[in-house]
Design a protein around this motif. Structure first.
Motif, short mmCIF file in Angstrom:
data_model
loop_
_atom_site.label_atom_id
_atom_site.label_comp_id
_atom_site.label_asym_id
_atom_site.label_seq_id
_atom_site.Cartn_x
_atom_site.Cartn_y
_atom_site.Cartn_z
N GLU A 1 -9.68 19.45 16.38
CA GLU A 1 -10.95 19.96 16.89
C GLU A 1 -10.96 21.48 16.77
N PRO A 2 -12.05 22.04 16.25
CA PRO A 2 -12.10 23.50 16.10
C PRO A 2 -11.99 24.18 17.47
N GLU A 3 -11.35 25.35 17.48
CA GLU A 3 -11.23 26.07 18.73
C GLU A 3 -11.27 27.57 18.49
N VAL A 4 -11.57 28.28 19.56
CA VAL A 4 -11.56 29.73 19.52
C VAL A 4 -10.13 30.19 19.80
N THR A 5 -9.63 31.12 19.00
CA THR A 5 -8.29 31.64 19.22
C THR A 5 -8.38 33.13 19.54
N GLN A 6 -7.39 33.60 20.30
CA GLN A 6 -7.36 35.01 20.69
C GLN A 6 -5.93 35.54 20.56
N THR A 7 -5.84 36.79 20.10
CA THR A 7 -4.55 37.46 20.03
C THR A 7 -4.69 38.91 20.51
N PRO A 8 -3.66 39.45 21.13
CA PRO A 8 -2.46 38.76 21.59
C PRO A 8 -2.77 37.97 22.86
N SER A 9 -1.81 37.20 23.33
CA SER A 9 -2.02 36.49 24.59
C SER A 9 -1.83 37.44 25.77
N HIS A 10 -0.98 38.44 25.57
CA HIS A 10 -0.74 39.41 26.63
C HIS A 10 -0.56 40.79 26.00
N GLN A 11 -1.27 41.79 26.52
CA GLN A 11 -1.19 43.15 26.00
C GLN A 11 -0.92 44.08 27.17
N VAL A 12 0.14 44.87 27.02
CA VAL A 12 0.45 45.87 28.04
C VAL A 12 0.23 47.24 27.41
N THR A 13 -0.46 48.11 28.10
CA THR A 13 -0.75 49.43 27.55
C THR A 13 -0.70 50.49 28.65
N GLN A 14 -0.59 51.71 28.22
CA GLN A 14 -0.62 52.83 29.16
C GLN A 14 -2.06 53.29 29.36
N MET A 15 -2.35 53.75 30.55
CA MET A 15 -3.67 54.27 30.85
C MET A 15 -4.04 55.36 29.84
N GLY A 16 -5.27 55.30 29.36
CA GLY A 16 -5.74 56.28 28.39
C GLY A 16 -5.57 55.86 26.94
N GLN A 17 -4.80 54.82 26.71
CA GLN A 17 -4.60 54.34 25.35
C GLN A 17 -5.76 53.44 24.92
N GLU A 18 -5.91 53.33 23.62
CA GLU A 18 -6.91 52.42 23.05
C GLU A 18 -6.29 51.06 22.82
N VAL A 19 -7.06 50.01 23.10
CA VAL A 19 -6.60 48.67 22.79
C VAL A 19 -7.69 47.93 22.02
N ILE A 20 -7.25 47.02 21.18
CA ILE A 20 -8.17 46.14 20.45
C ILE A 20 -7.74 44.71 20.71
N LEU A 21 -8.67 43.96 21.25
CA LEU A 21 -8.43 42.55 21.50
C LEU A 21 -9.13 41.75 20.40
N ARG A 22 -8.42 40.77 19.89
CA ARG A 22 -8.94 40.06 18.72
C ARG A 22 -9.27 38.61 19.03
N CYS A 23 -10.26 38.13 18.36
CA CYS A 23 -10.74 36.77 18.56
C CYS A 23 -11.13 36.20 17.21
N VAL A 24 -10.81 34.93 17.00
CA VAL A 24 -11.33 34.20 15.85
C VAL A 24 -12.22 33.10 16.37
N PRO A 25 -13.52 33.25 16.25
CA PRO A 25 -14.45 32.23 16.77
C PRO A 25 -14.38 30.96 15.92
N ILE A 26 -15.03 29.93 16.37
CA ILE A 26 -15.16 28.70 15.61
C ILE A 26 -15.95 29.01 14.35
N SER A 27 -15.52 28.46 13.21
CA SER A 27 -15.92 28.98 11.91
C SER A 27 -17.43 28.94 11.64
N ASN A 28 -18.16 27.96 12.09
CA ASN A 28 -19.59 27.90 11.78
C ASN A 28 -20.45 28.47 12.90
#
Lengths: 115, 112
Positions: A1-28
């Motif tokens: 069954e198609p599903e939405v995936t996300q990476t990373p599962s856990h992100q630790v960062t320092q205050m003031g840093q930039e983060v990018i959270l990634r997602c792969v939606p269901i293809s259609n």
């Protein structure tokens, strides 16, 4: 069954840093969303995105946040300068349509911890 | 403003017992209503949805929910709970945009 995936599962960062959270939606799917859940609180809407444009955003989604669909499969949430209060679980969702029969499918989430 | 209220923060039931989780919504028109389940460390899985028509909707895992306009409610029910049903349950509504408004959730604990 198609599903939405996300990476990373856990992100630790320092205050003031930039983060990018990634997602792969269901293809259609064409409509994409980000929600967040601060520990112990309700799930809150951040933004919806369609056709390379933001459709709707909440008051939480200020200038520190941005979203992008850099290619045909990924959907990203960027936080430019993280704050302690950005620590939360971030959920990506996608749907095939909009409006009345909109059904959103959620990914497993990325837990963001800002130190 | 549109809102969703889940009055019960935490519910404990014995395995095999029946279950009802309460949800009340506030919206000027008939909203679209959803129940999601979140198991520990997992994302949100859609259990069932109400868009229109029959007010009793069936979902996955043996769950059902009944839309009652007069009470502004959309309570989730299951006749016999299994230990694997222990999770957090979220009621959500949607109005005339795609934004989902979630309740605060009800944590279900199941005792053997």
């Amino acid at each position: 069954e198609p599903e939405v995936t996300q990476t990373p599962s856990h992100q630790v960062t320092q205050m003031g840093q930039e983060v990018i959270l990634r997602c792969v939606p269901i293809s259609n799917h064409l409509y994409f969303y980000w929600y967040r859940q601060i520990l112990g609180q309700k799930v809150e809407f951040l933004v919806s995105f369609y056709n390379n444009e933001i459709s709707e955003k909440s008051e939480i989604f200020d200038d520190q946040f941005s979203v992008e669909r850099p290619d045909g499969s990924n959907f990203t949430l960027k936080i430019r300068s993280t704050k302690l209060e950005d620590s939360a679980m971030y959920f990506c969702a996608s749907s095939a349509n909009s409006g009345s029969y909109n059904e959103q499918f959620f990914g497993p989430g990325t837990r963001l911890t800002v130190l | 403003a549109q809102s969703v209220t889940q009055p019960d923060i935490h519910i404990t039931v014995s395995e095999g017992a029946s279950l009802e989780l309460r949800c009340n919504y506030s919206y000027g028109a008939t909203p679209y209503l959803f129940w999601y389940v979140q198991s520990p460390g997992q994302g949100l899985q859609l259990l069932l949805k109400y868009f229109s028509g029959d007010t009793l909707v069936q979902g996955i895992k043996g769950f059902e929910a009944e839309f009652k306009r007069s009470q502004s409610s959309f309570n989730l029910r299951k006749p016999s709970v299994h230990w694997s049903d222990a999770a957090e349950y979220f009621c959500a509504s949607k109005g005339n945009t795609d934004k989902l408004i979630f309740g605060t959730g009800t944590r279900l604990q199941v005792f053997p």
